[in-house]
Every structure is written in C-alpha cells, then in structure tokens.
Motif scaffolding. Structure first.
Motif, PDB file in Angstrom:
ATOM      1  N   MET A 169       0.691  -1.137  -0.038  1.00  0.00           N
ATOM      2  CA  MET A 169      -0.134   0.027  -0.371  1.00  0.00           C
ATOM      3  C   MET A 169       1.472   1.010   0.209  1.00  0.00           C
ATOM      4  SD  MET A 169      -3.257   1.378   2.903  1.00  0.00           S
ATOM      5  CE  MET A 169      -3.917  -0.836   2.643  1.00  0.00           C
ATOM      6  N   SER A 170       0.652   2.127  -0.842  1.00  0.00           N
ATOM      7  CA  SER A 170       1.494   3.507  -1.232  1.00  0.00           C
ATOM      8  C   SER A 170       0.434   4.698  -0.401  1.00  0.00           C
ATOM      9  CB  SER A 170       1.722   3.913  -2.559  1.00  0.00           C
ATOM     10  OG  SER A 170       2.102   4.638  -2.907  1.00  0.00           O
ATOM     11  N   TRP A 171       1.308   5.311   0.195  1.00  0.00           N
ATOM     12  CA  TRP A 171       1.263   6.655   1.297  1.00  0.00           C
ATOM     13  C   TRP A 171       1.612   7.853   1.099  1.00  0.00           C
ATOM     14  CZ3 TRP A 171       1.955   3.240   6.211  1.00  0.00           C
ATOM     15  CH2 TRP A 171       1.068   2.312   6.510  1.00  0.00           C
ATOM     16  N   ASN A 172       0.935   8.794   0.955  1.00  0.00           N
ATOM     17  CA  ASN A 172       1.659   9.765   0.542  1.00  0.00           C
ATOM     18  C   ASN A 172       2.947  10.217   1.851  1.00  0.00           C
ATOM     19  OD1 ASN A 172      -0.505  10.284  -1.390  1.00  0.00           O
ATOM     20  ND2 ASN A 172      -1.922  11.405   0.333  1.00  0.00           N
ATOM     21  N   LYS A 173       3.804  10.751   0.690  1.00  0.00           N
ATOM     22  CA  LYS A 173       4.913  11.393   2.231  1.00  0.00           C
ATOM     23  C   LYS A 173       5.041  12.564   2.223  1.00  0.00           C
ATOM     24  CE  LYS A 173       8.540   6.949   0.980  1.00  0.00           C
ATOM     25  NZ  LYS A 173       9.386   6.751   0.395  1.00  0.00           N
ATOM     26  N   VAL A 174       5.267  12.724   4.297  1.00  0.00           N
ATOM     27  CA  VAL A 174       5.200  14.880   4.324  1.00  0.00           C
ATOM     28  C   VAL A 174       6.647  14.448   4.820  1.00  0.00           C
ATOM     29  CG1 VAL A 174       2.628  14.437   4.133  1.00  0.00           C
ATOM     30  CG2 VAL A 174       4.429  14.028   6.335  1.00  0.00           C
ATOM     31  N   LYS A 175       6.686  16.107   4.394  1.00  0.00           N
ATOM     32  CA  LYS A 175       8.202  16.752   5.190  1.00  0.00           C
ATOM     33  C   LYS A 175       7.738  16.010   6.636  1.00  0.00           C
ATOM     34  CE  LYS A 175      10.635  19.745   1.601  1.00  0.00           C
ATOM     35  NZ  LYS A 175      10.664  20.840   1.586  1.00  0.00           N
ATOM     36  N   LEU A 176       8.126  16.298   7.428  1.00  0.00           N
ATOM     37  CA  LEU A 176       8.103  16.253   9.612  1.00  0.00           C
ATOM     38  C   LEU A 176       7.889  17.539   9.400  1.00  0.00           C
ATOM     39  CD1 LEU A 176      10.769  14.429  10.252  1.00  0.00           C
ATOM     40  CD2 LEU A 176       8.360  13.259  10.455  1.00  0.00           C
ATOM     41  N   GLY A 177       8.403  18.624   9.526  1.00  0.00           N
ATOM     42  CA  GLY A 177       8.033  19.955   9.305  1.00  0.00           C
ATOM     43  C   GLY A 177       6.780  20.602   9.103  1.00  0.00           C
ATOM     44  N   ASP A 178       5.912  19.429   7.982  1.00  0.00           N
ATOM     45  CA  ASP A 178       4.848  20.209   7.278  1.00  0.00           C
ATOM     46  C   ASP A 178       3.436  19.387   9.060  1.00  0.00           C
ATOM     47  OD1 ASP A 178       5.782  21.535   5.252  1.00  0.00           O
ATOM     48  OD2 ASP A 178       5.687  19.728   4.145  1.00  0.00           O
ATOM     49  N   VAL A 179       4.702  18.786   9.075  1.00  0.00           N
ATOM     50  CA  VAL A 179       2.708  17.803   9.720  1.00  0.00           C
ATOM     51  C   VAL A 179       3.141  18.266  11.631  1.00  0.00           C
ATOM     52  CG1 VAL A 179       2.408  15.986   8.423  1.00  0.00           C
ATOM     53  CG2 VAL A 179       3.990  15.481  10.159  1.00  0.00           C
ATOM     54  N   CYS A 180       4.728  18.745  11.967  1.00  0.00           N
ATOM     55  CA  CYS A 180       4.710  18.735  13.577  1.00  0.00           C
ATOM     56  C   CYS A 180       5.175  20.318  13.701  1.00  0.00           C
ATOM     57  CB  CYS A 180       6.232  17.991  13.956  1.00  0.00           C
ATOM     58  SG  CYS A 180       5.276  15.828  14.006  1.00  0.00           S
ATOM     59  N   GLU A 181       5.551  21.077  14.400  1.00  0.00           N
ATOM     60  CA  GLU A 181       6.103  22.240  14.910  1.00  0.00           C
ATOM     61  C   GLU A 181       7.446  21.356  15.912  1.00  0.00           C
ATOM     62  OE1 GLU A 181       4.238  24.736  17.208  1.00  0.00           O
ATOM     63  OE2 GLU A 181       2.445  23.783  16.945  1.00  0.00           O
ATOM     64  N   ILE A 182       8.322  21.632  15.385  1.00  0.00           N
ATOM     65  CA  ILE A 182       9.918  21.358  15.667  1.00  0.00           C
ATOM     66  C   ILE A 182      10.575  22.276  16.262  1.00  0.00           C
ATOM     67  CG2 ILE A 182      11.642  19.771  14.894  1.00  0.00           C
ATOM     68  CD1 ILE A 182       9.768  19.040  12.425  1.00  0.00           C
ATOM     69  N   TYR A 183      11.362  22.049  17.277  1.00  0.00           N
ATOM     70  CA  TYR A 183      11.567  23.190  18.415  1.00  0.00           C
ATOM     71  C   TYR A 183      13.098  22.703  18.502  1.00  0.00           C
ATOM     72  CZ  TYR A 183       7.419  25.984  18.115  1.00  0.00           C
ATOM     73  OH  TYR A 183       6.700  26.566  17.701  1.00  0.00           O
ATOM     74  N   GLY A 184      13.869  23.718  19.154  1.00  0.00           N
ATOM     75  CA  GLY A 184      15.673  22.714  19.643  1.00  0.00           C
ATOM     76  C   GLY A 184      15.938  22.946  20.968  1.00  0.00           C
ATOM     77  N   GLY A 185      16.198  23.232  22.208  1.00  0.00           N
ATOM     78  CA  GLY A 185      16.440  23.521  22.995  1.00  0.00           C
ATOM     79  C   GLY A 185      18.186  24.445  23.184  1.00  0.00           C
ATOM     80  N   THR A 186      18.329  24.559  24.542  1.00  0.00           N
ATOM     81  CA  THR A 186      19.862  24.832  24.962  1.00  0.00           C
ATOM     82  C   THR A 186      20.093  25.180  26.020  1.00  0.00           C
ATOM     83  OG1 THR A 186      20.844  27.403  24.901  1.00  0.00           O
ATOM     84  CG2 THR A 186      18.421  27.496  25.945  1.00  0.00           C
ATOM     85  N   THR A 187      21.054  25.756  26.388  1.00  0.00           N
ATOM     86  CA  THR A 187      21.612  25.242  27.107  1.00  0.00           C
ATOM     87  C   THR A 187      21.848  26.220  29.232  1.00  0.00           C
ATOM     88  OG1 THR A 187      23.049  23.048  27.167  1.00  0.00           O
ATOM     89  CG2 THR A 187      23.504  24.002  29.292  1.00  0.00           C
ATOM     90  N   PRO A 188      21.363  26.693  29.289  1.00  0.00           N
ATOM     91  CA  PRO A 188      21.440  27.702  31.093  1.00  0.00           C
ATOM     92  C   PRO A 188      22.861  27.802  31.268  1.00  0.00           C
ATOM     93  CG  PRO A 188      18.978  26.806  31.268  1.00  0.00           C
ATOM     94  CD  PRO A 188      20.331  25.698  30.053  1.00  0.00           C
ATOM     95  N   ALA A 189      23.444  28.979  31.619  1.00  0.00           N
ATOM     96  CA  ALA A 189      24.616  29.131  31.787  1.00  0.00           C
ATOM     97  C   ALA A 189      24.408  27.906  33.433  1.00  0.00           C
ATOM     98  CB  ALA A 189      25.127  30.685  31.890  1.00  0.00           C
TER      99      ALA A 189
END
Length: 387
Positions: free
Chosen positions: A1-21
């Motif tokens: 079965m063939s499913w549509n392929k999507v970019k992760l960025g089009d189906v989720c909000e994607i964030y990073g993080g950081t290290t406080p001092a």
C-alpha cells in the motif's frame, strides 16, 4: 500500500533547546525538567519521560528563551547519540541536542516515535559535523516519512506496542537474572570493599594475571574467531557478534584468548565490558585477556568482581588518556580486593553457570521477540502491516 510522504516540518512543530549558563546558580535546581540525551536510555528505545537529572528555574526559561514542550510531544536526540526517543509525560524543555516534535493532530505521537526509530539509520547519515555527529533541525524538518490516515497510524502503533512489550519483557527478565547473580555474590562474599566477612585481601595479581600472548597478522590462519571491543555489550559483557579473521580483514597484532580467559575491555572502563567467552579466539588489544591462576582464582568469581561498581569506579579514575581513557594491565593486577577460598569461588561459579543456562534460553526467546518486532516495524513502513 502506498501512502503519501510528508515532510516532518509540515506535520509537526519542531523546536530545539539550549543549555542555560551552568555558572548561574539562579538558573538551576528549579521545578522544570531540563532533558539531555544522557537522561534517555539506549538508541532506538522509546521511553516515557517523567523526570531528568537536572531541572531549571522560571528565570532560566524566561531569560534563555527556552521553549516548553507540552505533554505528549516527542523528543529525539540529534547530536552525538542520534536516535534516542522519548514521549514527554509532563511539560519539559531540553538542551540543544534534541529535535522536539509537537504533534498537532496530523501525526499520532507514538506512530512518529516508531517512524523515527525506523528511519534513524537514514537520519544519522544527514549529520554534518566533523567533530561529532549532529543532524540540523533544517534537515529534520525536510525529512520525509510516509503518513497514512490518523486512525491507521493508531492501529499500527497499537500493533507495534504489543510486539515491543514482548521484547521489553524478555530484556527485563534477563536483567533480573543479572540482578539475582549480583545478590548471590553479595550473600556469599559480602561487600568486597567493607569485607565484613574478613576474607584475606591483597592485589588481584595473586589470583589472576593479564595474559598478553600476541599473534601477528602473518600468523593468522583465517579461521580464528575475532572479538573486537565493539562486540562486547556494555554493563553485561554479552558477546553481541563475532567474526572470523578473514571477514574482519585484520591487519594488526591481536591478543590470543581461550575459553578459560576473561575478556576485559580496557578502553573507556566506565562502559564495564567484562565478558566470559566459552570459545577460543583472538581479540583486539583494547581488550585484556585475564587468566585466573589455578587453584587460586575462578573465572566466574573474578568476572563478577570486575563488574562491581567499586572496581568500575577505580578503573575509571585510574585510566590514562583524556579522549580515549584506558586502563593498563598493571593497574588491574595491582588492585587490592578480597581473596575468598577457591572452594567458595567454585560454588559461586556453579550457581553462575546454572543462571547462565537459564539466561541462554531466555536470550533465544528474546531474539525471537526482537526479530518479530523488527519484522513488524519493517512491514509497517512498507505499508504492509495494516491494509
């Protein structure tokens, strides 16, 4: 079965993080989880994240512009150890070693976890750092996955959950046998550091020696079994793989070992790689073949002793080399520990061998459950699991 392929960025909000001092004490010991990759288990395992080793304050969140990831979000390590996966069971934030996915109804979070697990080998190849592997969030956002209907995603995740549960139960049972052997060790010998049973003490050189018999490439027959450091599982010492010399294409001097030896991984001793082979072979020179002295030391007792936390701590502190810390043979032989009677060591060995036989049967079952899970995972993302 063939499913549509999507970019992760089009189906989720994607964030990073950081290290406080880390030097600012007002940023730390707060109430908000601050996740680093070391807080998650091994690569590929999907964990539920309830806590972290360190927490940060509201001041850190405010002044360092940290994004709070809501409950149900997926965290995925993208730096150094690429492929550690977790589901946030409470709001949290992370360091810069993660891509954090907020699922807003287009993708089911558990389906996303399994997709990330399946595609981690491909994602890892996107790493572009020369110092250590790191995948950028841009590459993550632009990565394509197949995406069926939401209800189909849920069905696939439910099937994989059941298969994964079987796999995890088998692994947990193996861990309980290891804990049982540890408990028996302490019951028979007591704490080796406190020595409340009053055993004779001395350097390990009295009951063992590091047997550094070498073999050069010109002397290889091509039929020898080869064990590299990468073949030994950390903590358990289980031999994950082995190959013959011909396939390994070895070009440097190696050590010779037999089924009487203990294989001790001297590189990065905190990984606690101590193995008890039941065959003869050759090994990397990053592994020390340790041989018990006849009538003084038993292989199973010594192996258990070298896995104890106190010895791991000692070896880690004694290792030399900043980037690739190693323990030398003399350090191992000079370590002072208990020397219980060989008769008692032999009794422990008999128990350990019995437990190992039980573990062998469970490992076979574990391999079957793992193979089943991997097969279902493959079928899921080829569109063959749910029609």
């Amino acid at each position: 079965m063939s499913w549509n392929k999507v970019k992760l960025g089009d189906v989720c909000e994607i964030y990073g993080g950081t290290t406080p001092a880390t030097s600012n004490f007002e940023y730390w010991n707060g109430s908000t989880i601050w996740l680093s990759p070391t807080d998650l288990p091994e690569i590929g395992e999907i964990s539920n994240v309830f806590d972290s080793e360190r927490r940060i304050t509201e001041k850190a969140i405010r002044e360092c512009s940290l994004k709070i990831i809501p409950t149900g979000s997926v965290v995925y390590s993208t730096r150094a150890s690429i492929g550690k996966i977790g589901i946030a069971e409470t709001p949290l934030t992370t360091n810069q070693g993660f891509a954090n996915f907020i699922c807003n109804g287009k993708v089911f979070n558990k389906f996303l976890c399994y997709a990330l697990k399946y595609y981690t080998p491909q994602i890892s190849k996107l790493g572009n750092s020369t110092t250590f592997a790191e995948v950028s969030r841009t590459n993550i956002r632009n990565f394509f996955i197949p995406l069926p209907a939401f209800s189909t995603q849920q069905k696939i995740a439910a099937i994989l959950d059941k298969a994964d549960e079987l796999r995890r139960k088998d692994k947990a049972l193996l861990a309980r046998y290891d804990a049982l052997l540890q408990s028996i060790f302490y019951k028979m010998f007591g704490d080796p550091v406190k020595n409340e049973k009053g055993w004779e003490k001395g350097s390990l050189s009295k009951i063992l020696f590091v047997d550094r018999k070498i073999i050069k490439p010109n002397d290889f027959t091509g039929n020898e079994i080869y064990i590299g450091l990468e073949h030994l599982e950390k903590e358990t010492g289980e031999i994950l793989d082995k190959s013959n010399v011909e396939k390994a294409e070895l070009k440097s001097t190696k050590f010779i070992f037999s089924s009487s030896h203990i294989l001790y991984g001297k590189l990065r001793p905190y990984l606690n790689k101590v193995s008890l082979p039941d065959f003869n072979g050759i090994c990397s020179t990053d592994i020390l073949p340790v041989l018990p002295k006849e009538k003084l030391g038993n292989k199973y007792f010594i192996g258990a002793l070298l896995r104890q936390n106190h010895f791991v701590d000692f070896a880690t502190k004694s290792a030399v080399g900043a980037n690739l810390p190693r323990v030398n043979a003399n350090t191992l032989e000079d370590y002072v520990s208990i020397h219980p009677p060989i008769t008692l060591q032999n009794q422990f060995a008999a128990i350990a061998q019995n437990i190992n036989q039980q573990k062998f049967q469970i490992k076979q079952k574990s391999e079957q459950s793992d193979n089943l899970f991997q097969s279902l995972l493959q079928k899921a993302f080829k569109g063959e699991l749910v029609k």
